[in-house]
Design an enzyme around this catalytic site. Structure first.
Site, PDB file in Angstrom:
ATOM      1  N   HIS A   1       0.607  -1.108  -0.125  1.00 40.81           N
ATOM      2  CA  HIS A   1       0.112   0.062  -0.032  1.00 40.81           C
ATOM      3  C   HIS A   1       0.949   1.153  -0.076  1.00 40.81           C
ATOM      4  CE1 HIS A   1      -2.965   2.733   2.240  1.00 40.81           C
ATOM      5  NE2 HIS A   1      -3.349   2.723   0.972  1.00 40.81           N
TER       6      HIS A   1
ATOM      7  N   ASN B   1      -4.650   4.652   8.022  1.00 37.30           N
ATOM      8  CA  ASN B   1      -5.814   4.980   7.996  1.00 37.30           C
ATOM      9  C   ASN B   1      -6.963   4.466   8.954  1.00 37.30           C
ATOM     10  OD1 ASN B   1      -6.032   6.499   5.450  1.00 37.30           O
ATOM     11  ND2 ASN B   1      -6.171   4.495   4.102  1.00 37.30           N
TER      12      ASN B   1
HETATM   13  N1  LIG Z   1      -5.602   7.743  -4.862  1.00 36.67           N
HETATM   14  C1  LIG Z   1      -5.194   7.414  -3.688  1.00 36.67           C
HETATM   15  O1  LIG Z   1      -4.937   8.431  -3.005  1.00 36.67           O
HETATM   16  C2  LIG Z   1      -4.728   5.954  -3.416  1.00 36.67           C
HETATM   17  C3  LIG Z   1      -3.779   5.752  -2.269  1.00 36.67           C
HETATM   18  C4  LIG Z   1      -3.379   4.561  -1.927  1.00 36.67           C
HETATM   19  C5  LIG Z   1      -4.037   3.453  -2.506  1.00 36.67           C
HETATM   20  N2  LIG Z   1      -4.766   3.633  -3.592  1.00 36.67           N
HETATM   21  C6  LIG Z   1      -5.558   2.449  -4.194  1.00 36.67           C
HETATM   22  O2  LIG Z   1      -5.084   2.009  -5.436  1.00 36.67           O
HETATM   23  C7  LIG Z   1      -6.047   1.720  -6.519  1.00 36.67           C
HETATM   24  C8  LIG Z   1      -6.159   2.830  -7.639  1.00 36.67           C
HETATM   25  O3  LIG Z   1      -6.385   4.067  -6.982  1.00 36.67           O
HETATM   26  P1  LIG Z   1      -6.362   5.443  -8.040  1.00 36.67           P
HETATM   27  O4  LIG Z   1      -6.761   6.299  -7.384  1.00 36.67           O
HETATM   28  O5  LIG Z   1      -5.104   5.258  -8.928  1.00 36.67           O
HETATM   29  O6  LIG Z   1      -7.395   5.076  -9.243  1.00 36.67           O
HETATM   30  P2  LIG Z   1      -7.952   5.507 -10.560  1.00 36.67           P
HETATM   31  O7  LIG Z   1      -9.351   5.526 -10.940  1.00 36.67           O
HETATM   32  O8  LIG Z   1      -7.186   7.047 -10.663  1.00 36.67           O
HETATM   33  O9  LIG Z   1      -7.152   4.569 -11.614  1.00 36.67           O
HETATM   34  C9  LIG Z   1      -7.432   3.278 -11.735  1.00 36.67           C
HETATM   35  C10 LIG Z   1      -7.162   2.611 -13.188  1.00 36.67           C
HETATM   36  O10 LIG Z   1      -7.132   1.378 -13.347  1.00 36.67           O
HETATM   37  C11 LIG Z   1      -7.863   1.175 -14.582  1.00 36.67           C
HETATM   38  N3  LIG Z   1      -8.775   0.098 -14.504  1.00 36.67           N
HETATM   39  C12 LIG Z   1      -9.928  -0.195 -13.871  1.00 36.67           C
HETATM   40  N4  LIG Z   1     -10.267  -1.452 -14.002  1.00 36.67           N
HETATM   41  C13 LIG Z   1      -9.280  -2.099 -14.651  1.00 36.67           C
HETATM   42  C14 LIG Z   1      -9.019  -3.576 -15.115  1.00 36.67           C
HETATM   43  N5  LIG Z   1      -9.855  -4.289 -14.546  1.00 36.67           N
HETATM   44  N6  LIG Z   1      -7.836  -3.706 -15.716  1.00 36.67           N
HETATM   45  C15 LIG Z   1      -7.285  -3.066 -15.975  1.00 36.67           C
HETATM   46  N7  LIG Z   1      -7.099  -1.579 -15.546  1.00 36.67           N
HETATM   47  C16 LIG Z   1      -8.437  -1.331 -14.827  1.00 36.67           C
HETATM   48  C17 LIG Z   1      -8.597   2.455 -14.998  1.00 36.67           C
HETATM   49  O11 LIG Z   1      -8.735   2.525 -16.133  1.00 36.67           O
HETATM   50  C18 LIG Z   1      -7.810   3.492 -14.305  1.00 36.67           C
HETATM   51  O12 LIG Z   1      -6.845   4.032 -15.230  1.00 36.67           O
HETATM   52  C19 LIG Z   1      -7.257   1.717  -5.622  1.00 36.67           C
HETATM   53  O13 LIG Z   1      -7.300   0.316  -5.140  1.00 36.67           O
HETATM   54  C20 LIG Z   1      -7.043   2.677  -4.404  1.00 36.67           C
HETATM   55  O14 LIG Z   1      -7.684   1.972  -3.386  1.00 36.67           O
HETATM   56  C21 LIG Z   1      -5.306   4.961  -3.971  1.00 36.67           C
END
Ligand SMILES: NC(=O)c1ccc[n+]([C@@H]2O[C@H](COP(=O)([O-])OP(=O)(O)OC[C@H]3O[C@@H](n4cnc5c(N)ncnc54)[C@H](O)[C@@H]3O)[C@@H](O)[C@H]2O)c1
Length: 372
Positions: free
Chosen positions: A127, A177
């Site tokens: 994470h 968190n």
């Molecule tokens: N944004 C944050 O601050 C943060 C921090 C820590 C962890 N996370 C975790 O990271 C992950 C992504 O978060 P994010 O904010 O980058 O999301 P985001 O929506 O910006 O990006 C996700 C990407 O995944 C792609 N995607 C979706 N389904 C898919 C699939 N089946 N196969 C291939 N690609 C696919 C989408 O097209 C998109 O580009 C989540 O699990 C989230 O909980 C996010």
């Protein structure tokens, strides 16, 4: 998040492939990394050979089959259990037996994701914090299915990537968190009781707590939609423990579309000049002490329940969310007797379970012990 993680791995010397099912997302990622590299070059943080090396070690692929030769896959797709589970069972059929499969999920249980794999021993939580290249902390979360060898290999890889690793138990919110919840929740509660307004609470946490941002500024920065959902998820996942109860004040804001900085209005209205109320040092110290006591209690309880080691809990808060001090070291500094008295005072005032003192703090106080 995927782009940021790719940049970290490429900077550390790995060959990286970025896969997304959406081609626009791949193009956006390429542009984003290119821009970041140009900025780092301009600031003199990297030279042009390093820029070319990092950029050259990242390639973009549009088929999941292209990941077949990966030693490690870090999934950072949409936060949806079914979609993640489908992806991992597809991945498992493509990669080698030795490939480590990891999820960057913030809120889903690693065990539930791992259960989608035939060989669930090789699945683990990695994470990152946003933005991944800047935030030093990475929480590593073994599921109950994860083998010890995979945990050790993962800790080594992430440490080699020059990140600070905190190993956390697979429980809601992992370390950061979970432990950070009172920073928002207790601030909201103080506001709801009418004891102080947002500005006063934010100023108290900065002036007397030493935090870089106040809770309301931070909620506006994170987005009230995102922050509220994390609180609600943690609250539900803890079987409605009142300690993690979400706030109507924040819920009404997101219902109104006051999401924070990104929408121009949240707790603050960003189109107005802020008027500062007169400072009251007694009130400021009360606010900072009350929120700090609740944060320390949460950190102590995380240790009591074996969520992570004392060192990892403190590292998580200083390196993941930039707290001025580790909460357990802070408890030592304030005195364990101070922490217990502050929490008992709140409990006696409200008679609510939310203010129950961690058994660990009480035991340490009786035995005159410190965390470090
Ligand atoms: N944004 C944050 O601050 C943060 C921090 C820590 C962890 N996370 C975790 O990271 C992950 C992504 O978060 P994010 O904010 O980058 O999301 P985001 O929506 O910006 O990006 C996700 C990407 O995944 C792609 N995607 C979706 N389904 C898919 C699939 N089946 N196969 C291939 N690609 C696919 C989408 O097209 C998109 O580009 C989540 O699990 C989230 O909980 C996010």
């Amino acid at each position: 998040m995927g782009s940021g993680i790719a940049q970290v791995a490429a900077t550390a010397g790995c060959t990286v492939k970025i896969y997304d099912m959406n081609l626009d997302a791949l193009a956006k990622s390429r542009l984003g990394i290119e821009k970041t590299m140009a900025m780092l070059l301009e600031k003199g943080k990297i030279d042009s050979a390093e820029k070319d090396r990092i950029f050259g070690s990242i390639s973009y692929v549009s088929s999941i089959g292209d990941l077949s030769d990966a030693d490690l896959v870090i999934e950072a797709i949409v936060e949806n259990l079914d979609v993640k589970r489908r992806l991992f069972s597809e991945l498992e059929a493509i990669v080698s037996e030795e490939t480590i499969l990891a999820s960057n999920t913030s809120s889903l249980s690693i065990a539930s994701i791992a259960a989608s794999c035939k060989n669930s021993e090789r699945l683990i939580g990695i994470h990152f914090f946003n933005p991944a290249p800047l935030m030093q902390l990475v929480e590593v979360i073994p599921a109950i299915q994860t083998s010890d060898a995979i945990l050790q290999q993962t800790v080594k890889i992430i440490s080699d990537w020059k990140k600070v690793v905190a190993v956390a138990k697979d429980t809601p919110g992992f370390i950061v968190n979970r432990v950070a919840r009172p920073f928002y929740g207790e601030a909201l509660r103080i506001y709801e009781e009418g004891k102080a307004d947002f500005v006063t609470i934010d100023r108290a946490m900065k002036n007397y707590g030493g935090f870089k941002m106040g809770p309301f500024e931070l909620m506006d920065f994170i987005g009230n939609d995102v922050n509220y959902v994390v609180t609600e998820t943690v609250f539900t996942a803890f079987y409605f423990d009142p300690r993690y109860k979400p706030s109507f004040t924040q819920k009404r804001l997101l219902e109104a579309g006051f999401l924070g900085k990104k929408s121009g209005r949240g707790f603050y209205n960003y189109s107005e000049v802020l008027s500062l109320p007169k400072e009251d040092a007694t009130l400021g110290k009360y606010i900072a002490d009350r929120i700090l006591a609740m944060l320390i209690n949460e950190a102590a309880d995380a240790l009591f329940l074996n969520i992570a080691s004392a060192k990892d809990i403190d590292n998580a808060m200083t390196k993941g969310v930039n707290y001025p001090k580790g909460l357990l070291a802070w408890a030592d500094e304030k005195g364990i007797d101070w922490c217990v008295a502050a929490l008992d005072h709140l409990y006696n005032e409200y008679h609510e379970d939310r203010y129950r003192c961690s058994p660990l703090l009480r035991k340490m106080n009786a035995e005159n012990k410190k965390f470090f």
